[in-house]
Design a protein around this motif. Structure first.
Motif, PDB file in Angstrom:
ATOM      1  N   PHE A   2     -14.629  15.158  24.392  1.00  0.00           N
ATOM      2  CA  PHE A   2     -15.814  15.266  23.547  1.00  0.00           C
ATOM      3  C   PHE A   2     -17.032  15.628  24.385  1.00  0.00           C
ATOM      4  O   PHE A   2     -17.284  15.022  25.418  1.00  0.00           O
ATOM      5  CB  PHE A   2     -16.095  13.945  22.830  1.00  0.00           C
ATOM      6  N   ALA A   5     -19.644  12.515  24.073  1.00  0.00           N
ATOM      7  CA  ALA A   5     -19.029  11.204  24.253  1.00  0.00           C
ATOM      8  C   ALA A   5     -20.038  10.126  24.616  1.00  0.00           C
ATOM      9  O   ALA A   5     -19.799   8.950  24.358  1.00  0.00           O
ATOM     10  CB  ALA A   5     -17.939  11.275  25.313  1.00  0.00           C
ATOM     11  N   GLU A   8     -22.566   9.674  20.916  1.00  0.00           N
ATOM     12  CA  GLU A   8     -22.015   9.024  19.730  1.00  0.00           C
ATOM     13  C   GLU A   8     -22.035   7.492  19.837  1.00  0.00           C
ATOM     14  O   GLU A   8     -22.518   6.820  18.918  1.00  0.00           O
ATOM     15  CB  GLU A   8     -20.602   9.531  19.437  1.00  0.00           C
ATOM     16  N   ILE A  21     -14.654   3.725  22.315  1.00  0.00           N
ATOM     17  CA  ILE A  21     -13.904   4.960  22.479  1.00  0.00           C
ATOM     18  C   ILE A  21     -12.486   4.575  22.865  1.00  0.00           C
ATOM     19  O   ILE A  21     -12.276   3.823  23.809  1.00  0.00           O
ATOM     20  CB  ILE A  21     -14.535   5.856  23.558  1.00  0.00           C
TER      21      ILE A  21
END
Length: 57
Positions: A2, A5, A8, A21
């Motif tokens: 991502f 990362a 988010e 995650i």
């Protein structure tokens, strides 16, 4: 991998949402696991659909 990362989880934290995650798990599989929805079930599901979260061009 991502590209967002770091953004988010920070946005979730700022919104008061606990998030983590989990590497190696697709969002579809994680959502199904969280809601106890089987992705495959013999004689069960006739149709499934996935909708993108961003516009398709």
């Amino acid at each position: 991998m991502f590209g967002r990362a770091a953004e988010e989880p920070a946005a979730a934290r700022d919104a008061g949402i606990d998030a983590e995650i989990v590497p190696g798990i697709t969002a579809a599989c994680a959502a199904a696991a969280q809601t106890s929805t089987p992705l495959t079930e013999r004689g069960g599901l006739l149709r499934q659909g996935m909708l993108p979260s961003t516009p398709v061009r």
